[in-house]
Write a protein that holds these residues in place. Structure first.
Motif, short mmCIF file in Angstrom:
data_model
loop_
_atom_site.label_atom_id
_atom_site.label_comp_id
_atom_site.label_asym_id
_atom_site.label_seq_id
_atom_site.Cartn_x
_atom_site.Cartn_y
_atom_site.Cartn_z
N THR A 228 37.54 31.77 29.87
CA THR A 228 37.16 33.04 29.23
C THR A 228 36.11 33.78 30.06
O THR A 228 36.20 35.01 30.24
N ALA A 229 35.13 33.04 30.59
CA ALA A 229 34.11 33.67 31.42
C ALA A 229 34.70 34.21 32.71
O ALA A 229 34.33 35.31 33.17
N LEU A 230 35.63 33.47 33.30
CA LEU A 230 36.27 33.94 34.54
C LEU A 230 37.10 35.19 34.29
O LEU A 230 37.10 36.12 35.12
N ASP A 231 37.81 35.25 33.17
CA ASP A 231 38.59 36.46 32.86
C ASP A 231 37.67 37.68 32.83
O ASP A 231 38.00 38.74 33.37
N SER A 232 36.51 37.53 32.19
CA SER A 232 35.57 38.64 32.09
C SER A 232 35.02 39.02 33.45
O SER A 232 34.96 40.21 33.81
#
Length: 408
Positions: free
Chosen positions: A381-385
């Protein structure tokens, strides 16, 4: 009338397509990029040149070739552009991982909580330790996603954590102050479901539910790639599904229902009924011959192991049927200590019980992500952001690379 330039938008989409392919496959040469994108070789050459000039892509070196002449140059994503963190926060510990924007893991730790340590202090300490191998200052991280038990409301803060009333109210602001970077809370089971959808058994599932069988019980629901949170962030809190005595509860009594029969307390009572009160549910569910007792204890007869497994399956199936009646998923994924210990035998027993008591026929499997599921979902999720922030246009449809590439 839209003010967006169609040619600029198309160029951005193609740029992101190449970036996502490099995330998925690693370094590629221009002929391979042309084949995978369907773009012409001149278009790919222009696109790669633009990405090189922007600093998002770099030359890696020449790749192997079976043709005469010079080898083709390989292009890969520029490392070090950003780093993110994913954390699983539990009442007794925090597990943290830091990853480069290309998905390479830079450090990971699992640390126990100290006496009188607040959640924000625990997370900050875990991230500092995870950052040590790469010498990253946690203040330089692009973002952190923290998985927590309980309900994360639409404002992004914790609104209810069973057994941890001091965790609610203003926790997001305290976490932001402690870390000094953008922070996002997400329910831990939701993050495990995201990891399962991207990296695990549910990659090809159109609709699935993930059930956590551990100290407590809970679920997460995904329809396609969309996580179902509900209007108050409480979707999947099946521990509160009432039993037949729900009308006799006092107002605000959240300790009964499925949580009380399928969680740790209920399973401990079931073991006591079998004369196994001194053993843990996981120890009894784990396969083993009659003449070998877990952890040096007396052996558990196979007949008692099987009776307990079927009882656990009966209790879990009650929650599974409740969810199936609403979304009719094609797949149920079991996670947590109980699910891992019971393995395929427990999954098969749950599936059989669901089929015996309802018209629903989901496939039931045990997750293969183990104890890293929540952290993997948080890093994903952090990488997507971070990738959307760095690379611009949201990703196009290619299968994503693993969220974390762990170094041996």
């Amino acid at each position: 009338m839209s003010s967006r330039n169609p040619s600029r938008l198309t160029r951005s989409l193609n740029d992101r397509l190449v970036i996502d392919l490099l995330l998925e496959h690693g370094p590629l040469d221009r002929p391979t990029l042309a084949r995978l994108t369907g773009l012409s070789k001149p278009s790919v050459a222009d696109l790669v040149g633009r990405l090189l000039e922007s600093g998002l892509v770099e030359e890696i070196g020449e790749g192997p070739s079976t043709r005469r002449g010079p080898n083709a140059m390989l292009y890969g994503l520029t490392g070090g552009l950003a780093a993110v963190a994913g954390v699983e926060l539990q009442p007794d510990h925090a597990q943290a991982s830091i990853a480069d924007v290309n998905g390479s893991e830079l450090g990971a730790v699992n640390v126990p909580i100290r006496p009188d340590e607040s959640p924000s202090e625990l997370v900050a300490r875990a991230l500092r330790q995870a950052a040590e191998p790469s010498s990253i200052d946690i203040g330089d991280l692009t973002t952190a996603v923290v998985g927590t038990p309980g309900i994360v409301d639409p404002s992004g803060d914790m609104s209810f954590v069973w057994g941890q009333p001091e965790w609610t109210g203003g926790q997001l602001a305290r976490m932001h102050d402690a870390l000094g970077i953008p922070v996002r809370f997400e329910n831990d089971i939701n993050l495990a479901a995201i990891a399962e959808r991207r990296l695990g058994r549910a990659v090809d599932a159109e609709a699935f539910a993930l059930f956590k069988c551990d100290e407590g019980v809970g679920a997460a629901i995904m329809l396609g790639s969309q996580l179902v949170r509900g209007s108050h962030g409480a979707a999947g809190e099946i521990g509160y599904v009432p039993d037949l005595a729900w009308e006799q509860r006092s107002a605000g009594d959240y300790n009964e229902g499925l949580q009380s029969v399928a969680g740790a307390r209920g399973l401990a009572a079931a073991l006591a009924d079998l004369g196994l009160a001194d053993l843990s549910p996981a120890a009894v569910l784990a396969p083993g011959p009659d003449d070998t007792g877990p952890d040096g204890r007396d052996a558990v007869p196979a007949e008692l192991r099987q009776r307990f497994l079927l009882e656990v399956a009966r209790r879990l199936a009650f929650g599974v049927v409740s969810v199936c009646a609403v979304i009719d998923p094609e797949l149920i994924v079991l996670v947590g200590e109980i699910a891992t210990a019971g393995g395929d035998r427990l999954a098969e027993a749950v599936g059989s019980r669901v089929a015996q008591t309802s018209p629903f026929r989901p496939a039931v499997v045990v997750s293969g992500l183990g104890h890293d599921a929540v952290v993997s979902g948080a890093v994903t999720t952090a990488l997507d952001s971070a990738r959307d922030e760095i690379y611009g246009v949201a990703p196009v449809f290619v299968r994503s690379a693993p969220a974390i590439r762990r170094t041996p």
